[in-house]
Design a protein around this motif. Structure first.
Motif, PDB file in Angstrom:
ATOM      1  N   CYS A 144     -14.374  61.086  74.444  1.00  0.00           N
ATOM      2  CA  CYS A 144     -14.352  60.115  73.325  1.00  0.00           C
ATOM      3  C   CYS A 144     -13.547  60.670  72.160  1.00  0.00           C
ATOM      4  O   CYS A 144     -12.834  59.929  71.481  1.00  0.00           O
ATOM      5  N   ILE A 145     -13.676  61.985  71.919  1.00  0.00           N
ATOM      6  CA  ILE A 145     -12.906  62.595  70.824  1.00  0.00           C
ATOM      7  C   ILE A 145     -11.417  62.548  71.155  1.00  0.00           C
ATOM      8  O   ILE A 145     -10.583  62.219  70.322  1.00  0.00           O
ATOM      9  N   MET A 146     -11.091  62.885  72.411  1.00  0.00           N
ATOM     10  CA  MET A 146      -9.678  62.875  72.835  1.00  0.00           C
ATOM     11  C   MET A 146      -9.083  61.465  72.709  1.00  0.00           C
ATOM     12  O   MET A 146      -7.889  61.314  72.474  1.00  0.00           O
ATOM     13  N   ALA A 147      -9.933  60.444  72.901  1.00  0.00           N
ATOM     14  CA  ALA A 147      -9.455  59.058  72.791  1.00  0.00           C
ATOM     15  C   ALA A 147      -9.049  58.751  71.351  1.00  0.00           C
ATOM     16  O   ALA A 147      -8.327  57.786  71.102  1.00  0.00           O
ATOM     17  N   ASN A 148      -9.520  59.578  70.424  1.00  0.00           N
ATOM     18  CA  ASN A 148      -9.146  59.514  69.009  1.00  0.00           C
ATOM     19  C   ASN A 148      -9.323  58.124  68.408  1.00  0.00           C
ATOM     20  O   ASN A 148      -8.443  57.625  67.693  1.00  0.00           O
ATOM     21  N   ARG A 194      -8.539  46.004  71.694  1.00  0.00           N
ATOM     22  CA  ARG A 194      -9.565  46.597  70.824  1.00  0.00           C
ATOM     23  C   ARG A 194      -9.479  48.121  70.886  1.00  0.00           C
ATOM     24  O   ARG A 194      -9.671  48.806  69.896  1.00  0.00           O
ATOM     25  N   ARG A 195      -9.172  48.610  72.088  1.00  0.00           N
ATOM     26  CA  ARG A 195      -9.043  50.058  72.253  1.00  0.00           C
ATOM     27  C   ARG A 195      -7.855  50.581  71.436  1.00  0.00           C
ATOM     28  O   ARG A 195      -7.944  51.611  70.777  1.00  0.00           O
ATOM     29  N   LYS A 196      -6.760  49.831  71.489  1.00  0.00           N
ATOM     30  CA  LYS A 196      -5.564  50.241  70.737  1.00  0.00           C
ATOM     31  C   LYS A 196      -5.814  50.181  69.236  1.00  0.00           C
ATOM     32  O   LYS A 196      -5.222  50.943  68.478  1.00  0.00           O
ATOM     33  N   MET A 197      -6.688  49.275  68.809  1.00  0.00           N
ATOM     34  CA  MET A 197      -7.022  49.193  67.381  1.00  0.00           C
ATOM     35  C   MET A 197      -7.891  50.365  66.938  1.00  0.00           C
ATOM     36  O   MET A 197      -7.984  50.645  65.743  1.00  0.00           O
ATOM     37  N   GLY A 198      -8.566  50.998  67.904  1.00  0.00           N
ATOM     38  CA  GLY A 198      -9.342  52.180  67.527  1.00  0.00           C
ATOM     39  C   GLY A 198     -10.829  52.112  67.811  1.00  0.00           C
ATOM     40  O   GLY A 198     -11.637  52.658  67.056  1.00  0.00           O
ATOM     41  N   ILE A 215     -10.825  53.563  78.300  1.00  0.00           N
ATOM     42  CA  ILE A 215     -10.073  54.537  77.508  1.00  0.00           C
ATOM     43  C   ILE A 215      -8.649  54.079  77.221  1.00  0.00           C
ATOM     44  O   ILE A 215      -7.916  54.746  76.514  1.00  0.00           O
ATOM     45  N   GLY A 216      -8.259  52.927  77.791  1.00  0.00           N
ATOM     46  CA  GLY A 216      -6.978  52.353  77.399  1.00  0.00           C
ATOM     47  C   GLY A 216      -5.873  52.441  78.432  1.00  0.00           C
ATOM     48  O   GLY A 216      -4.707  52.261  78.090  1.00  0.00           O
ATOM     49  N   ILE A 217      -6.222  52.733  79.690  1.00  0.00           N
ATOM     50  CA  ILE A 217      -5.188  52.693  80.739  1.00  0.00           C
ATOM     51  C   ILE A 217      -4.963  51.228  81.120  1.00  0.00           C
ATOM     52  O   ILE A 217      -5.926  50.473  81.296  1.00  0.00           O
ATOM     53  N   ASN A 218      -3.699  50.830  81.229  1.00  0.00           N
ATOM     54  CA  ASN A 218      -3.386  49.458  81.627  1.00  0.00           C
ATOM     55  C   ASN A 218      -3.605  49.352  83.142  1.00  0.00           C
ATOM     56  O   ASN A 218      -2.677  49.527  83.935  1.00  0.00           O
ATOM     57  N   ASN A 276      -9.509  65.549  82.819  1.00  0.00           N
ATOM     58  CA  ASN A 276     -10.326  64.459  82.278  1.00  0.00           C
ATOM     59  C   ASN A 276     -10.019  64.270  80.797  1.00  0.00           C
ATOM     60  O   ASN A 276      -9.811  63.153  80.329  1.00  0.00           O
ATOM     61  N   LEU A 277      -9.987  65.396  80.082  1.00  0.00           N
ATOM     62  CA  LEU A 277      -9.748  65.324  78.634  1.00  0.00           C
ATOM     63  C   LEU A 277      -8.334  64.828  78.343  1.00  0.00           C
ATOM     64  O   LEU A 277      -8.126  64.015  77.446  1.00  0.00           O
ATOM     65  N   GLN A 278      -7.378  65.293  79.140  1.00  0.00           N
ATOM     66  CA  GLN A 278      -5.985  64.860  78.920  1.00  0.00           C
ATOM     67  C   GLN A 278      -5.812  63.364  79.183  1.00  0.00           C
ATOM     68  O   GLN A 278      -5.137  62.668  78.434  1.00  0.00           O
ATOM     69  N   VAL A 279      -6.433  62.891  80.259  1.00  0.00           N
ATOM     70  CA  VAL A 279      -6.292  61.466  80.601  1.00  0.00           C
ATOM     71  C   VAL A 279      -6.943  60.598  79.523  1.00  0.00           C
ATOM     72  O   VAL A 279      -6.446  59.526  79.188  1.00  0.00           O
ATOM     73  N   ALA A 280      -8.045  61.082  78.953  1.00  0.00           N
ATOM     74  CA  ALA A 280      -8.733  60.304  77.906  1.00  0.00           C
ATOM     75  C   ALA A 280      -7.859  60.140  76.669  1.00  0.00           C
ATOM     76  O   ALA A 280      -8.080  59.245  75.858  1.00  0.00           O
ATOM     77  N   ALA A 281      -6.858  61.011  76.529  1.00  0.00           N
ATOM     78  CA  ALA A 281      -5.982  60.936  75.356  1.00  0.00           C
ATOM     79  C   ALA A 281      -4.766  60.059  75.628  1.00  0.00           C
ATOM     80  O   ALA A 281      -3.741  60.189  74.957  1.00  0.00           O
TER      81      ALA A 281
END
Lengths: 286, 236
Positions: free
Chosen positions: B151-155, B77-81, A178-181, B100-105
Motif C-alpha cells: 500500500c505504501i509503494m502504491a503511494n 480512482r486509483r490514479k487519483m490516489g 493497485i492500478g494494473i490495466n 511484490n513491492l515493485q509491482v505495487a508501485a
C-alpha cells in the motif's frame, strides 16, 4: 529402441510444447480456455506458406505477426466485455471460442487456395545419436521451444509488461486494485499466446502437413497438456509436453499407433484424479 | 478546519437486490487515521469496496479531492490516489517479496520508487531480510506487513485497509498498528481502517461506528466512551 523412443518423444513433446505455451499464457492469465487457438495458429502457418515467395524468415514473421492482433482483438473486443456479464461462465466461453474456431477455419478455406499444405524449410540432414538418426530440423523445433520458454520467463521477470502479466495471473483482484490495466494485460496475453501457437503450427507444417484438423488437434492437445502441467505454470507445461510426447512415442513403439490415444488420455484422466491442479501445481489463484 | 479529502454523502450500495449500505455519510481529512468499527455484517467491507469502485453505488455521492468519483472506474480512482487493501491476502503469492513491492508501485513515479522501498524496509526490516523469499512462504504477520508495504509503494493519498488485524497474534497487531501511526506521521497519508480489534482505539484520530449498514456515531477517539464502543461494536 528405447533411445529411439526417447528422442522421438522429446521431439514430439518439443513441438507440442509450443501451442501448450500459447494455451498456458492465455488461460493462465485471462482464465479463458480458447479452443480456437490451434486454428488461429494454423492460420499463421498458412499465412507463412502463402508468403514464402518473399523469403522464409519474413514469411515466418508475417505468419506469427498476423496472429497477434487476432488474439489481441478477440480478447479486447469479444471476451473481455463478455466476461463482465453475470451470465458468463466456462460453458459460454467454450461455445464462443469453438464457434470462433469454425469462423477461422472458414476464413482459411476461403482465403487460401489449398486445404492441406506443408511449409518448405531448408533441411539440415540427419543427426545421429548412437544407432538412432533423426532429421536435424526436428531438433531445431525442440530448441525453439526451449528458447521460447526461456524468453517468456525473462520477459515476465525483466519487463514492466511481463511483471503485469505475472501479477494479473496470480491475483486478478489485487492487480486491478493497485492500478494494473488488466484488460490490456488480457489482450496482450491473448495476442502473445496466439503468436506462440503460430510458431507451433509453422513447425508442424514444416515437419508434417498442416490442415484444419491439425488446428483443432493442436488446440485441444495444447489445452490438455497445459492442464496436466498446471495451468499458468509454464515449466509444468513444458515438462508435461515432453512427458506426453514420450508417452505417445513409447506407446506407439510397444503397443502400436492405435493405442497411443488410449494410453495418453488414460494417463490424463489418472493425473487429473490424483492431482487436479496438474503435476507441478497451478499458479492460478482465481 | 480544512475541507475533507474524502466526502461521502448518503450512499446506498449492496449486492443483487440487497442493500448492505443504507445511506452513509462519511468524511476523512488529510493525514488522519479514521477507524470504521462495527460487528460482522455491519457493511464495513461493502463500504470500502464502494469507495474504490469495486461495487457500484445505487444512490448518493462520493467526492475525492473535490471531484465526484462515484461514476469513475477502479483504475481512475486509483490514479487519483486511492487504494484498498482487501481483507484476504493482499499479495502476489508466487513472486518474491521485493517484486511484490515493485509491482505495487506500478503507478508511482520512477524517481520515488527507491525512496518508497527504503521507507518500507525501514518500517518492516524483516521484509528487507526476506526480499528474495517467495511471498506465500511468509508467516501470516509477515504477509500482512508485505500487504501494508505494498500500500505504501502504491503511494496513494488515501489508503483503505480492511481488517488488517484479522488472524494475527495480539503482539503482532500492536506492532502493526504502531507502524500505521508511523506511516501517518511520516507520510501524511490518510488511513481508513475497518476493524473489529479494540486496539484501533489507540491509534485512530476519529471513529465511525457502523451497524446494519448505517453510521451510528462519529466521534473523536478521545471523546469516546471506550467501554460502550467495545461492548456494542467490537463484541467485547
Amino acid at each position: 529402441m528405447i533411445l529411439d523412443g526417447l528422442i522421438n518423444g522429446l521431439i514430439m513433446g518439443g513441438i507440442l510444447s509450443l501451442p501448450v505455451l500459447g494455451v498456458a499464457v492465455v488461460y493462465g492469465i485471462t482464465g479463458v480456455p480458447n479452443f480456437a487457438i490451434g486454428l488461429i495458429g494454423v492460420f499463421g502457418g498458412f499465412t507463412t506458406w502463402y508468403f514464402l515467395s518473399v523469403g522464409l524468415p519474413l514469411a515466418i514473421l508475417i505468419g506469427i505477426g498476423i496472429c497477434f492482433p487476432i488474439g489481441y482483438l478477440l480478447q479486447g473486443v469479444l471476451l473481455t466485455p463478455l466476461s463482465r456479464k453475470k451470465e458468463a461462465d466456462s460453458t459460454l466461453f467454450f461455445l464462443i471460442t469453438i464457434s470462433f474456431g469454425f469462423i477461422v477455419e472458414g476464413a482459411i478455406r476461403s482465403v487460401f487456395p489449398k486445404p492441406t499444405i506443408s511449409i518448405a524449410f531448408p533441411r539440415l540432414g540427419a543427426i545421429h545419436i548412437g544407432d538412432v538418426s533423426a532429421d536435424g530440423f526436428k531438433f531445431v523445433a525442440l530448441f525453439v521451444a526451449v528458447v521460447a520458454l526461456i524468453a517468456i520467463r525473462l520477459l515476465e521477470q525483466h519487463t514492466k509488461a511481463g511483471r503485469s502479466l505475472q501479477a494479473t495471473s496470480q491475483n486478478l483482484k489485487l492487480a486491478t486494485l493497485i492500478g494494473i490495466n488488466t484488460n490490456q494485460v488480457f489482450s496482450l496475453a491473448h495476442g502473445a499466446g496466439c503468436s506462440l501457437a503460430a510458431v507451433g503450427a509453422i513447425f508442424w507444417g514444416a515437419l508434417y502437413t498442416l490442415d484444419m484438423g491439425t488446428g483443432w488437434h493442436l488446440g485441444f492437445m495444447g489445452f490438455i497438456i497445459a492442464v496436466i502441467g498446471g495451468i499458468g505454470n509454464i515449466w509444468g507445461g513444458l515438462i508435461s509436453a515432453l512427458l506426453m510426447g514420450m508417452v505417445m512415442s513409447f506407446a506407439g513403439y510397444f503397443l502400436g499407433g492405435v493405442w497411443q490415444s488410449v494410453i495418453l488420455y488414460g494417463i490424463v484422466i489418472l493425473v487429473l484424479i490424483i492431482s487436479p491442479r496438474g503435476i507441478l501445481g497451478s499458479e492460478r489463484s482465481i | 478546519m480544512a475541507e475533507p479529502i474524502l466526502r461521502v454523502t448518503n450512499i446506498i450500495a449492496g449486492y443483487g437486490p440487497i442493500s448492505v449500505i443504507k445511506g452513509i455519510d462519511f468524511n476523512a481529512y488529510e493525514g488522519e487515521i479514521v477507524g470504521l468499527v462495527g460487528p460482522n455484517g455491519a457493511g464495513k467491507t461493502t463500504f470500502l469496496e464502494a469507495l474504490v469502485g469495486n461495487i457500484e453505488i445505487r444512490e448518493g455521492q462520493i467526492h475525492f479531492l473535490d471531484k465526484r468519483i462515484e461514476g469513475m472506474s477502479v483504475m481512475k480512482r486509483r490514479k487519483m490516489g486511492m487504494v484498498l487493501m482487501p481483507q484476504e491476502d493482499y499479495i502476489f503469492p508466487f513472486m518474491p517479496v521485493k517484486r511484490n513491492l515493485q509491482v505495487a508501485a506500478v503507478l508511482s513515479r520512477d524517481e520515488e520508487k527507491e525512496e518508497l522501498l527504503d521507507f518500507v524496509y525501514g518500517l518492516f526490516p524483516v521484509l528487507k531480510e526476506r526480499e528474495r523469499q517467495i511471498a506465500n512462504t511468509l508467516s501470516g504477520g509477515e504477509r500482512k506487513m508485505l500487504s501494508v508495504g505494498m500500500c505504501i509503494m502504491a503511494n496513494a493519498r488515501v489508503v483503505l485497509i480492511d481488517e488488517p488485524s484479522i488472524g494475527l497474534a495480539p503482539k503482532i497487531v500492536t506492532a502493526l498498528f504502531e507502524n500505521m501511526k508511523t506511516i501517518k506521521e511520516e507520510t501524511g497519508k490518510t488511513l481508513i481502517l475497518a476493524e473489529q480489534n479494540v486496539k484501533i482505539l489507540k491509534i485512530a484520530d476519529r471513529i465511525f461506528g457502523l451497524e446494519a449498514g448505517k453510521i451510528r456515531f462519529c466521534e473523536k477517539t478521545e471523546d469516546l466512551d471506550e467501554a460502550v464502543v467495545k461492548e456494542l461494536y467490537m463484541g467485547e
